[in-house]
Write a protein that holds these residues in place. Structure first.
Motif, short mmCIF file in Angstrom:
data_model
loop_
_atom_site.label_atom_id
_atom_site.label_comp_id
_atom_site.label_asym_id
_atom_site.label_seq_id
_atom_site.Cartn_x
_atom_site.Cartn_y
_atom_site.Cartn_z
N VAL A 4 27.10 -7.24 22.40
CA VAL A 4 28.05 -8.24 21.91
C VAL A 4 27.35 -9.10 20.88
N VAL A 5 28.03 -9.36 19.77
CA VAL A 5 27.49 -10.19 18.70
C VAL A 5 28.11 -11.58 18.80
N ASP A 6 27.26 -12.60 18.96
CA ASP A 6 27.72 -13.98 19.14
C ASP A 6 27.50 -14.84 17.89
N ILE A 7 27.78 -14.30 16.73
CA ILE A 7 27.61 -15.07 15.49
C ILE A 7 28.53 -16.28 15.49
N ASP A 8 29.75 -16.13 16.00
CA ASP A 8 30.69 -17.26 16.03
C ASP A 8 30.14 -18.45 16.80
N GLU A 67 27.11 -6.10 30.48
CA GLU A 67 27.10 -5.07 31.51
C GLU A 67 28.43 -4.31 31.53
N PRO A 68 28.38 -2.99 31.47
CA PRO A 68 29.62 -2.21 31.50
C PRO A 68 30.48 -2.51 32.73
N SER A 69 29.89 -2.83 33.84
CA SER A 69 30.65 -3.10 35.06
C SER A 69 31.41 -4.43 34.98
N SER A 70 31.00 -5.32 34.07
CA SER A 70 31.66 -6.62 33.96
C SER A 70 32.82 -6.60 32.96
N ARG A 71 32.96 -5.48 32.24
CA ARG A 71 34.04 -5.37 31.27
C ARG A 71 35.27 -4.77 31.94
#
Length: 74
Positions: A4-8, A67-71
């Motif tokens: 995930v990119v958090d540039i914002d 984490e894939p499980s959290s999506r």
């Protein structure tokens, strides 16, 4: 994608517009939008370094593992 990119988040913390960031980093606003929206398949280290320099942050402030499980399932 699990990265995930958090540039914002950093833009908000620095009270900077995406247009200003793109200009100062030397990339097009369209390419910055691709990064911000998570559509990028890769990022050059030189671009990541320039983003960190302008935003005065570390790469880990811009990129994180989700984490894939959290999506939620699609």
């Amino acid at each position: 994608m699990p990265i995930v990119v958090d540039i914002d988040v950093m833009l908000a913390k620095r009270k900077m517009s995406a247009g200003e960031l793109a200009e100062r980093v030397g990339i097009t606003p369209a390419n910055l939008a691709v990064l911000k929206n998570g559509r990028a398949k890769a990022v050059r280290f030189s671009t990541l370094a320039a983003l960190c320099e302008v935003l005065e942050c570390q790469p880990g402030d811009l990129l994180r593992w989700d984490e894939p499980s959290s999506r939620p399932a699609v």
